[in-house]
Every structure is written in C-alpha cells, then in structure tokens.
Scaffold this motif. Structure first.
Motif, PDB file in Angstrom:
ATOM      1  N   UNK A  83      -5.031  18.804 -44.138  1.00 19.99           N
ATOM      2  CA  UNK A  83      -6.448  19.117 -44.278  1.00 19.99           C
ATOM      3  C   UNK A  83      -7.306  18.311 -43.319  1.00 19.99           C
ATOM      4  N   UNK A  84      -6.969  17.041 -43.150  1.00 10.45           N
ATOM      5  CA  UNK A  84      -7.736  16.188 -42.239  1.00 10.45           C
ATOM      6  C   UNK A  84      -7.577  16.634 -40.787  1.00 10.45           C
ATOM      7  N   UNK A  85      -6.363  17.066 -40.427  1.00 12.45           N
ATOM      8  CA  UNK A  85      -6.115  17.562 -39.070  1.00 12.45           C
ATOM      9  C   UNK A  85      -6.924  18.821 -38.810  1.00 12.45           C
ATOM     10  N   UNK A  86      -6.949  19.714 -39.794  1.00  8.79           N
ATOM     11  CA  UNK A  86      -7.720  20.950 -39.653  1.00  8.79           C
ATOM     12  C   UNK A  86      -9.211  20.651 -39.483  1.00  8.79           C
ATOM     13  N   UNK A  87      -9.695  19.656 -40.199  1.00 14.73           N
ATOM     14  CA  UNK A  87     -11.121  19.329 -40.164  1.00 14.73           C
ATOM     15  C   UNK A  87     -11.518  18.550 -38.916  1.00 14.73           C
ATOM     16  N   UNK A  88     -10.695  17.590 -38.499  1.00 20.65           N
ATOM     17  CA  UNK A  88     -11.102  16.679 -37.426  1.00 20.65           C
ATOM     18  C   UNK A  88     -10.350  16.887 -36.105  1.00 20.65           C
ATOM     19  N   UNK A  89      -9.117  17.371 -36.166  1.00 21.05           N
ATOM     20  CA  UNK A  89      -8.331  17.554 -34.950  1.00 21.05           C
ATOM     21  C   UNK A  89      -7.164  16.581 -34.883  1.00 21.05           C
ATOM     22  N   UNK A  90      -6.125  16.967 -34.155  1.00 21.20           N
ATOM     23  CA  UNK A  90      -4.902  16.168 -34.079  1.00 21.20           C
ATOM     24  C   UNK A  90      -5.121  14.813 -33.410  1.00 21.20           C
ATOM     25  N   UNK A  91      -5.729  14.821 -32.230  1.00 22.85           N
ATOM     26  CA  UNK A  91      -5.920  13.567 -31.498  1.00 22.85           C
ATOM     27  C   UNK A  91      -6.934  12.653 -32.175  1.00 22.85           C
ATOM     28  N   UNK A  92      -7.894  13.252 -32.858  1.00 19.73           N
ATOM     29  CA  UNK A  92      -8.869  12.440 -33.595  1.00 19.73           C
ATOM     30  C   UNK A  92      -8.192  11.679 -34.736  1.00 19.73           C
ATOM     31  N   UNK A  93      -7.194  12.323 -35.360  1.00 20.17           N
ATOM     32  CA  UNK A  93      -6.461  11.669 -36.446  1.00 20.17           C
ATOM     33  C   UNK A  93      -5.585  10.537 -35.905  1.00 20.17           C
ATOM     34  N   UNK A  94      -4.920  10.756 -34.762  1.00 26.86           N
ATOM     35  CA  UNK A  94      -4.107   9.675 -34.186  1.00 26.86           C
ATOM     36  C   UNK A  94      -4.999   8.510 -33.743  1.00 26.86           C
ATOM     37  N   UNK A  95      -6.205   8.828 -33.287  1.00 22.91           N
ATOM     38  CA  UNK A  95      -7.152   7.769 -32.912  1.00 22.91           C
ATOM     39  C   UNK A  95      -7.546   6.945 -34.132  1.00 22.91           C
ATOM     40  N   UNK A  96      -7.845   7.614 -35.228  1.00 26.46           N
ATOM     41  CA  UNK A  96      -8.217   6.925 -36.466  1.00 26.46           C
ATOM     42  C   UNK A  96      -7.064   6.068 -36.976  1.00 26.46           C
ATOM     43  N   UNK A  97      -5.848   6.624 -36.927  1.00 28.08           N
ATOM     44  CA  UNK A  97      -4.667   5.875 -37.363  1.00 28.08           C
ATOM     45  C   UNK A  97      -4.491   4.613 -36.524  1.00 28.08           C
ATOM     46  N   UNK A  98      -4.705   4.736 -35.229  1.00 22.16           N
ATOM     47  CA  UNK A  98      -4.588   3.582 -34.341  1.00 22.16           C
ATOM     48  C   UNK A  98      -5.634   2.522 -34.628  1.00 22.16           C
ATOM     49  N   UNK A  99      -6.856   2.958 -34.930  1.00 23.70           N
ATOM     50  CA  UNK A  99      -7.940   2.008 -35.219  1.00 23.70           C
ATOM     51  C   UNK A  99      -7.645   1.203 -36.485  1.00 23.70           C
ATOM     52  N   UNK A 100      -7.107   1.874 -37.512  1.00 23.96           N
ATOM     53  CA  UNK A 100      -6.779   1.165 -38.756  1.00 23.96           C
ATOM     54  C   UNK A 100      -5.607   0.200 -38.529  1.00 23.96           C
ATOM     55  N   UNK A 101      -4.629   0.629 -37.740  1.00 21.08           N
ATOM     56  CA  UNK A 101      -3.511  -0.265 -37.415  1.00 21.08           C
ATOM     57  C   UNK A 101      -4.012  -1.519 -36.704  1.00 21.08           C
ATOM     58  N   UNK A 102      -4.960  -1.343 -35.790  1.00 19.32           N
ATOM     59  CA  UNK A 102      -5.519  -2.479 -35.057  1.00 19.32           C
ATOM     60  C   UNK A 102      -6.173  -3.477 -36.009  1.00 19.32           C
ATOM     61  N   UNK A 103      -6.936  -2.965 -36.961  1.00 17.47           N
ATOM     62  CA  UNK A 103      -7.575  -3.831 -37.960  1.00 17.47           C
ATOM     63  C   UNK A 103      -6.512  -4.617 -38.738  1.00 17.47           C
ATOM     64  N   UNK A 104      -5.432  -3.945 -39.086  1.00 19.78           N
ATOM     65  CA  UNK A 104      -4.355  -4.586 -39.851  1.00 19.78           C
ATOM     66  C   UNK A 104      -3.690  -5.702 -39.046  1.00 19.78           C
ATOM     67  N   UNK A 105      -3.368  -5.436 -37.779  1.00 17.16           N
ATOM     68  CA  UNK A 105      -2.691  -6.447 -36.955  1.00 17.16           C
ATOM     69  C   UNK A 105      -3.581  -7.671 -36.727  1.00 17.16           C
ATOM     70  N   UNK A 106      -4.848  -7.430 -36.472  1.00 16.36           N
ATOM     71  CA  UNK A 106      -5.769  -8.559 -36.267  1.00 16.36           C
ATOM     72  C   UNK A 106      -5.868  -9.406 -37.537  1.00 16.36           C
ATOM     73  N   UNK A 107      -5.906  -8.728 -38.683  1.00 20.00           N
ATOM     74  CA  UNK A 107      -5.982  -9.437 -39.962  1.00 20.00           C
ATOM     75  C   UNK A 107      -4.739 -10.295 -40.181  1.00 20.00           C
ATOM     76  N   UNK A 108      -3.559  -9.768 -39.866  1.00 18.88           N
ATOM     77  CA  UNK A 108      -2.326 -10.535 -40.036  1.00 18.88           C
ATOM     78  C   UNK A 108      -2.282 -11.728 -39.084  1.00 18.88           C
TER      79      UNK A 108
END
Length: 396
Positions: free
Chosen positions: A259-284
């Motif tokens: 549903x999120x891919x349909x609403x926002x797009x494939x590359x937009x979802x991978x971008x969001x996933x990458x941004x959250x991963x970045x937050x996690x790594x910096x926190x660790x």
C-alpha cells in the motif's frame, strides 16, 4: 483465491519461515559463539562472517543462470537447502580457525542460492495470482525472529544447539520444495549476453549501488548486533530478545509495504527506509543504554521491512522479463554478497582496532552516500516521466 492457490502460498510461506529460521539460528549468534566459545579475535570473526557474502558474489549469479537455463528452480532449492543444512553441522566438529573457514565456505556455496531463487519463484507466483509478495516474505522475518529468540535462550545452556537448529530447519525447507509451485522463467540461450545487458543498464546499476550502500549495512548488522547488545550488558537470552524485537518489526512493515509503495512510489520507499536506517546507526554510535537499544530495535522494521519488497519490485519493474531470475540474483549478489562482505569485513577490522560503536559510524557514512544516490535516481525518473509526458502531448 482458490484452494490450490492458497495451498501454494502456504507452502511458500512455510519455506520462507524455515529458511529464515535457519539463518536466525546461525547468523546472529555465530559471531558470539566464535568469540566466547572458540575464542577468535575480532578480525578472525570478521573474516569468517564475511566468507558467506564473498562466496555469494560469485555463486549467486551461477545459481541464477543455472535456474534460468534449466527451468528447475525448485529442484535447485531442494539440492541447496539439503546440502547447506549438512554443511552447517560441520561447525560441531572443528574449533580451529582454518577449518571453520572451510566449513563457512562450503556452507555459503549452497546457501547463496536460497534467497534469490525462492524470491524469483515467490515474486512470479504472487504477481500471477494478484497476491502481495510482502505477505509471503514476511514469514521469513517471523522465522528469523522466532529463531533468534528461542535459540538465544537455548544457547545460554548449550551454544552448539544453533547448528542443530540450522540443520533441522533447512531439511524441512528441502521437504517443502516438493510441494512448491512450479514457476519457471524464460530459458536463457545466452546468459553472458543477458548479463552484459543488465550491467550497461543505467537504472539497474544505480539501484545496485543504492542497495550496496543502504541495505547491505542492515545485513552486516546481523553479525555485529549481537556483539553490540552483549557489549551493552546483555546475555545470550538478551541478545535473543533484542533480535526478536528487531526482526519481528519487519513483518508488519512488509505487510503494509504494498500500500505504501502504491501511494508513494518504489524509490521513495527505499529512500525512507534508508533515512530511518541512518537514524538508527547514528544512535548506536552514541552507545545508548541496553534499555534504549531494546526500545529502538523496532526501527529495523522500517529499514529492512520496507526496503526488501520495494527493492525486489523495483528490480522486477526495470529488468527484462527473460532475465528476471538472473537480474534478481545479481541484485541479491550485490546486497547479500558484495555489500554484506564489504561491511562485515571492514566492520571486523574496525572492531579489532577501535570499538563496536565505531562500526555503526562506518554504516552511517555509507548510508548517507546511498541516500544521495537514491535522491539522484528519483530525480532522474521524474525527469524521464516528464519528458515522456511532453512527447505524448506533442504527438497528440
């Protein structure tokens, strides 16, 4: 959905559950086992854990081409799951670094086929039957999480139990391939020609680079997260709890990914996933308390649970149909292979010379680079779409 389709989807879901149960029994706890029970150094652990990814680089493409050439992906899965399980038992009989390297190498040869070929079968079957691939793949996340939680507790008593569980789960996988839907791709007459076509395709290569930089650190994290949690004060059981939270968080995101891919797009979802991963790594990198590690472990759901279905679907969107299995296999070879090896190997060196938290600084730097490439590819696709629209208007 008819009865036969439900049965086939159930078989695929069972395969993913036990395939990833096997991985969850071994990968997160192996580094801790090698450190605490065998007594290997950080560098030696990095070498051992990076063998699988480097073998993957070379053997995943071979398995993918073999699958396309023979049109027998289920038979190849049966062979590889069976022998991978047998190889996993080898860890029970050796404690010298050189022999552990040999076992890891042999196991990786067979294990490297499991994910890309099962993905190829599942994606094609799901697409043909109008079913979300993410609803199949989420059972892998469930299997991985359940395995780490259960085996974390059992290995507190008997560390070698992780190898028995790995073997048993893959034997079950081999059995499920008998009932797996017989999905077949187009036969490749000239595999090398198809590979060359993929390599020169700009979007495909850019997305491989994004996968290398953004998704691969998440895979390498499976090696270092157990050591990171242990360094924060946890036991084997505590490591299992942290992994359970992290991996089970992937399942709901895989469920809603479509549903999120349909609403926002494939590359937009991978971008969001990458941004959250970045937050996690910096926190660790800031060395948080164990309690905060537990609380924030769910962020893996964003980084992995969304990237996996979006990434696979993007490859399916841009790759030639006749080369689908090969395209997915090379994609997996970069993420599961080259990227995972690079992150694991360099992470092991960093761990040996600095501190476990510095590994996550390294992950952060790579992820920033991947996010920049992701933004560039989004811009390229938007410009391409705009140009097509203008051409249609002019033609009309």
């Amino acid at each position: 959905m008819d009865k036969e389709t439900k049965k086939n989807i159930g078989v695929l879901q069972a395969f993913y559950f036990f395939a990833f149960f096997a991985s969850g029994s071994l990968i997160p706890l192996l580094s801790v086992y090698l450190s605490n029970t065998i007594g290997l150094t950080g560098f030696q652990i990095g070498v051992i854990m990076s063998i699988g990814p480097v073998i993957t680089i070379f053997f995943q493409p071979i398995w993918g081409i073999l699958s396309d050439k023979t049109n027998s992906p289920a038979a190849i899965l049966k062979l590889c799951t069976f022998f991978a399980g047998i190889c996993g038992l080898g860890y029970l009989f050796f404690d010298r670094f050189i022999w552990i390297m040999a076992i890891a190498t042999l196991l990786a040869v067979f294990q490297s086929a499991i994910v890309p070929i099962s993905d190829s079968i599942a994606i094609k079957y799901a697409s043909k039957n109008n079913y979300q691939y993410g609803n199949i793949r989420l059972f892998g996340a469930l299997g991985f999480g359940v395995a780490v939680f259960i085996m974390g507790r059992i290995s507190d008593v008997e560390p070698t139990s992780i190898f028995i569980a790995f073997f048993a789960a893959l034997i079950i996988c081999a059995a499920t391939t008998i009932k797996m839907p017989k999905e077949k791709g187009e036969t490749i007459k000239n595999p090398l020609k198809g590979i060359k076509e993929l390599i020169v395709y700009k979007k495909y290569m850019f997305f491989l680079a994004i996968t290398f930089l953004v998704f691969s650190p998440n895979l390498a994290n499976n090696t270092f997260f157990g050591l990171f949690v242990e360094n924060s004060g946890a036991t084997y059981s505590g490591i299992g709890v942290a992994f359970l939270i992290a991996v089970l968080s992937e399942a709901p995101f895989m469920k809603i990914a479509g549903g999120m891919i349909t609403k926002f797009g494939l590359l937009e979802i991978t971008l969001f996933a990458g941004a959250v991963s970045l937050i996690r790594w910096i926190f660790y990198f800031t060395a948080p308390s164990l309690a905060l590690v537990y609380v924030t472990a769910f962020l893996q759901g964003f980084g992995v649970g969304l990237f996996i279905p979006a990434g696979i679907q993007y490859i399916r969107k841009i790759a030639p149909v006749s080369m689908m299995a090969t395209a997915i296999t090379f994609y997996s070879a970069v993420g599961n292979g080259l990227g995972n090896w690079f992150n694991t190997f360099i992470g092991g060196i960093i761990l040996d010379h600095y501190h476990i938290t510095d590994v996550y600084l390294f992950f952060s730097i790579l992820t920033v680079m991947g996010i920049i490439l992701n933004l560039y590819l989004i811009r390229e696709e938007k410009q391409e779409a705009l140009l097509k629209k203008q051409n249609l208007i002019e033609a009309g």
